[in-house]
Each structure stands twice: as C-alpha cells, then as structure tokens.
Design an enzyme around this catalytic site. Structure first.
Site, PDB file in Angstrom:
ATOM      1  N   PRO A  58     -11.189  -0.076  -3.091  1.00  0.00           N
ATOM      2  CG  PRO A  58     -11.162  -2.095  -2.000  1.00  0.00           C
ATOM      3  CD  PRO A  58     -10.637  -0.701  -1.901  1.00  0.00           C
ATOM      4  CB  SER A 111     -11.868 -10.377  -3.081  1.00  0.00           C
ATOM      5  OG  SER A 111     -11.884 -10.409  -1.685  1.00  0.00           O
ATOM      6  CE1 TYR A 116      -3.646  -2.432   0.028  1.00  0.00           C
ATOM      7  CE2 TYR A 116      -2.726  -3.263   2.079  1.00  0.00           C
ATOM      8  CZ  TYR A 116      -3.609  -3.393   1.014  1.00  0.00           C
ATOM      9  OH  TYR A 116      -4.434  -4.474   0.940  1.00  0.00           O
TER      10      TYR A 116
END
Length: 631
Positions: free
Chosen positions: A125, A559, A112
C-alpha cells in the site's frame, strides 16, 4: 491480499496526544513488551458448525439458489460426525494448543511470502500525505531532515519499549507489529520470500538508505555518542548526497524489486554474486528505512493532483520517472518530491496499516515542532555511496523489469476522491457506525453499477490476540442486499428503506464485533484447507466448489484507515475485475482512494467514485427525511 488498516482499532485511552508523550523521560523499561505480549489471549479456533452456518449465510447474497443448495449438501457431508471436517477441526485445535498463534505463520506465508505477483501495486500500500508548502530543493531537504528526525524519535520509543499500548473496547492489543517495521526487509526467494529484521541483537542498524537519481547512499543517523543527528546535521548530510548524485544517467538498480517474485529471486542471486553488489544490497536491507528524494513530476491540474500522487506512492510513475528511485522490498520507504508531494509506500508482509499510520501521525506532528536543539557543528563523515557493478546480464534483468513495470503502471487506474459534503460526524449523529455507513454506500454504488452484489472484503483486526493479524468482515450480507435492492424501488416507502439501512448497518456492526473477537469465517476456512494440505488428505469438496471460488473472488477489497493526519492510503485491486478501496473518515469529510485495472473493460475508478458519492448523498437524504425508528 492486503489489510492496510483493519477495522476496530483505536488508539487507547492511555494514549496521550503525541506531542505530550515523553518516552525518553520514562527511560528504558526492559521486558515490558514481553510481559504485555504474554498476557494477551491466544487466537481461538471457532466452533466448526458455527463457521459453516455463517459461511452459508455469507453465500446467500452472492450465489444462486441452485448453487446454494449444492453447497448445503457439501457442508452437510463435510461436518458429518466422525467425518473429514471434524478431523481437520481437531488438527487445528491441536495446532492452537502448541503454537503462540495457530494462524500467524500460515497467514504470513500464504498471503505474502508465497504470493508471486510483484509487491508493487499487488501487495504494497501507499499513503498520500498532505502537500507540503516547499517548492524547491532546500525546502525538500529541510523537510526530509525533519521527517528523519521524527522517525528516529519514534524509534526511540520502540527501542525503549515505551510505546503506549493501544486498546480496543478496553482490551489491550498486540504491539508486535511495531517491532517489525523498522530495520527490516523482504528477501526474494524462488518459491517463497523471507523477511530479515536487524532491529534486535547487538549490532543494531545505525543508518538509513537515501535514494536520489536512482543512486543509493548509506547515511549514518547517529552521532558517535549514540544521540540521533539533529535536523541541521541531517540537512547538511542530505545536501552532500544531493550534490554527489546529480548525474541522471545511472542504471535504476531498484527497478529490479518491482518484478515478479520468481524473476526477481533469480536476478537477486545473480546480482549478489559480485562482492560490491552484495555489500550494497546488505546495506539497504539492514537500514532503518529508506528515504526517496524524488524528481518532480510534470504539473497537473489540482483536481487530479492527489490521484497522481497516489500513483507515485504506489509505483513511482514508471521507469522514466521515479520507479527506479525505490527499493520496494524495504518495509518502509518515505517519499519526498521537490514539488511538495510526499507520502510513503510499505512492504505489507511484516505489518498492517495501524503501526504505519501511528508512526506517520507521530512524524507529521513532529515536523511541525520548532527546532529546539542547537546542533553541534562538528564535521560529519561523507555519507557512503552504495556502488553496483552492472554486468550485461544484470542490465538485461533491469530492462525486462522496466518493461514489466511500465505495463503495470499503464494498467493501474487510481482515483483519490475527497468527499466534502460530510464526514463521520453525520452517521454518528444518526447513531450509525461510520464504517458501516461507508460500507453500505459501497454496496449501493456497486449494486447500481452492476445490478448484483459481489463478495466484499474488509479487513478486521485480530490484535486482541497474541500475534494477531487480520480476518475478513464480509460486508455483503442478506441485510445489505435487501437495503440496496430497496433503495431505488418505487414499491418501498422512505421509512421502510431507512429501516432496512439501519438493519444492514447493525448487521455490519455485529459482523465486525464477531470478527475482532476471532469468530469470523475466512481465516477458519483457510485454516481447515491448509490443515488438509498439511495432513496430506485429499482436498475436501467444500473447497473445490464454485461457490467457494465466488466467495473468495473479492471484487471489492476495502479497508478503513483512520488517521489523525489528513491522509489517505491506497492499494491495488486483488482480482483483475475488481476495485481496491481505502478510506480515512475525518469529522467533516472522507478521503477515498479507489483503484481498478484499465485492462478490465468493466471497471472504472472515476465511475465508481461518482456512484459512491451519489450513494453517500442519497443515504444522507434518506435518513434526514425519516424519523429514527426503534429497530
């Protein structure tokens, strides 16, 4: 890299339905969180030989025999007694002894904070919530007020440490991420970003940020006695904000947060030279969360409506629409548009999807509750407008950010598909894990489209361990390849195909169990590689090998995001020629969000959705036409 919702996480048996939770009745339980955290086990470092054997197994379906032979030689060299592998492994084991979690800091930085592409599309997201039934500004503001009240209700549980602990397979999970998602923000840096968190300490945040027509407001959400504002009070405050931000000609300062991280870091330092700007930016960073009151988008047909909302949540539609109505570095941004579309976008560094979805489920339930408290109608202060002084240099930065963002918006191909034919109840009735079933359907869809398998990433939760984040379930296996190759083969009987499907599902289940127990391979390999960098030894050939590059090039980044709410999470692909696929399996239907890049001629989200639907249906027909065999 994202892991919006790692597999293998379920709210525990101790969790009551949200409506029944009475956290305030319990009062504050100081230190409960700390005691819970300290009782959690440390993340293990898996045995070196085990990881290397499993790595070779994971490579089998995705590289040629020749490449595999070469990698086997490199593996043998790497794990020779007294060799580099053993030294790095010992380094990792030492690190594990002296840290709370040997991986978490490294992962936060590499996945990140040091990732330089924009957070928009590439990292953050979005979540699409069910369409609300309001059609005007009154409805929009009333819903926003209720939603804010729901957020504050959840915040009380976090502040009082009365959040129900989640369990997985009877084991308690790390709850740390819940304490990172409110009152936090990412700060851009020239080489590495950082995160600030104002949830702890004496001066806790008392305000949220509200954005309307690109204009930011600081809205205090607590009364002087410390009680949260009620829906009625919040509605009045939101009306004041709305009425003082009717101009639509303002510079979209928030668009700066959509840029490449190095460019944004430069612009950020430039922006903060001015005292007024600095105060305004600090107010946004310190706020509990952001609420974006969006302008309506042009109307579209029902079949593409959800896909369009997904794009809105991910990037705001471009500089002409709502992309300037955001501060993308803020951990949580709730988005509510005048036409009833709503959802959120979150900055990924502090948290995976589970805390976000648990918060969402809580809020959605809360918004359905009738109003109980009559509001004290004492006058409230005017929400504070956050001012920005725009110099010519900042104006240039904004223009550049707009251009870059609009290219990204044009490039993102996103499709939301609601698969209505069946949900998770069907695979369960066949004694197959719904997640394994869906992952195999993705393997089959990809194989039919491209004629080969690819490296596939599915996030697995490591929250059984203190400060655990995620590892990778590699859904492409020797067994999954055998199954997808057999599916359209005339030489195999339906019974043989069904047996291969069940074996592949079982292999997926086993890999998942292995991953959530800290025995997957991806984070261990990353750790060995980072240990080599830290020890200043030359990079082992194992990590310079083409096979390693192929293994890390995830054409399918996937996911599972189970939620009580009928929502779907979405995210961008992690490679230029890949797909980002997220799904929420409900009992009788499955919500999918599929993304790809238009700039890649070989990928197409709608086509993937079509092949995926066919794969799911074909797999159901196959299982229904064959008796369950005793594998």
């Amino acid at each position: 890299m994202y892991d919006p919702w790692p597999v293998g996480q379920r709210r525990g048996t101790l969790t009551l339905p949200y409506g029944l939770l009475k956290p305030t009745a319990l009062g504050k339980i100081p230190g409960r969180f700390q005691l819970h955290q300290e009782a959690l086990p440390h993340l293990p470092v898996p045995p070196l030989q085990q990881t290397l054997d499993r790595y070779l197994l994971a490579l089998q379906p995705i590289i040629s025999e020749e490449e595999l032979n070469h990698t086997q030689e490199l593996v043998a060299e790497f794990c020779k007694p007294g060799g580099v592998g053993e030294r790095l492994q010992k380094g990792l084991e030492r690190r594990a002894k002296k840290t709370e979690n040997w991986l978490s800091d490294w992962w936060l930085k590499t996945a990140y904070l040091e990732y330089r592409l924009p957070v928009v599309v590439h990292s953050s997201p979005g979540v699409v919530l069910p369409k609300q039934d309001f059609l005007d500004r009154q409805g929009q503001l009333r819903f926003a007020a209720k939603l804010i009240e729901g957020i504050l209700d959840f915040k009380t549980m976090i502040d009082n440490e009365t959040l129900p602990v989640e369990y997985l397979g009877g084991k308690p999970l790390c709850m740390n991420q819940y304490y990172q998602i409110l009152s936090s923000c990412r700060i851009p840096g020239p080489k590495r970003d950082s995160i600030v968190n104002y949830a702890k300490g004496k001066k806790q945040s008392r305000h949220i940020t509200v954005v309307h027509n690109f204009q930011f407001f600081e809205l205090d959400v607590y009364n002087s006695d410390g009680s949260p504002l009620t829906t009625d009070q919040l509605f009045i405050q939101l009306e004041k904000i709305w009425n003082t931000s009717l101009q639509t000609n303002k510079e979209p300062i928030g668009i700066l947060t959509t840029n490449h991280r190095n460019s944004w870091a430069k612009a950020y330092n430039n922006l903060l030279k001015d005292k007024t700007n600095k105060e305004s930016v600090r107010a946004i960073e310190k706020s509990i969360c952001t609420v974006c009151l969006d302008a309506p988008m042009p109307r579209v047909s029902d079949d593409i409506y959800k896909s369009r909302v997904a794009a809105q949540m991910l990037h705001g539609g471009g500089s002409r629409w709502n992309s300037g109505n955001r501060w993308f570095d803020k951990t949580l941004q709730f988005i509510i548009a005048e036409d009833g579309s709503c959802g959120l976008v979150y900055e990924h560094a502090p948290s995976e999807g589970p805390p976000i979805v648990a918060l969402l489920d809580h809020i959605v339930e809360y918004t359905k509750k009738p109003e109980l408290v009559r509001s004290p109608m004492s006058p409230l202060p005017m929400p504070k407008k956050l001012r920005f002084n725009i110099t010519p240099e900042i104006k240039t930065d904004i223009e550049k950010a707009k251009q870059n963002l609009n290219i990204m918006v044009e490039d993102l191909d996103v499709k939301v598909m609601v698969f209505h034919q069946f949900g998770k109840a069907f695979p369960k009735s066949e004694n197959i894990s719904p997640d394994a079933f869906i992952q195999l359907a993705l393997q089959l869809a990809y194989y039919r489209m491209y004629g080969h398998a690819c490296a596939t990433y599915e996030s697995a939760s490591l929250r059984m361990f203190r400060l655990g984040r995620t590892d990778t379930i590699r859904s492409t296996s020797v067994q999954s390849l055998k199954f997808v190759q057999s599916m359209d083969s005339p030489d195999k009987s339906d019974q043989e195909k069904a047996d291969l499907l069940r074996r592949a599902a079982q292999a997926h289940r086993e890999y998942t169990d292995m991953a959530i127990r800290g025995n997957a391979i991806d984070r261990h390999l990353l750790g060995l590689k980072l240990q080599a960098i830290e020890d200043l030894v030359s990079m082992p050939e194992l990590f310079m090998d083409t096979a390693y590059a192929v293994a890390m090039h995830f054409n399918l980044s996937t996911s599972q995001v189970p939620a009580k709410t009928d929502c779907v999470m979405c995210f961008g692909p992690v490679v230029p020629d890949g797909y980002g696929i997220c799904y929420n399996p409900m009992d009788e239907h499955i919500n999918f969000a599929i993304s790809a890049f238009n700039s890649c001629a070989d990928t197409n989200a709608a086509q993937m959705a079509h092949y995926l639907e066919k794969a799911l249906l074909d797999m159901r027909i196959l299982l229904q036409s064959t008796p369950k065999s005793k594998l």
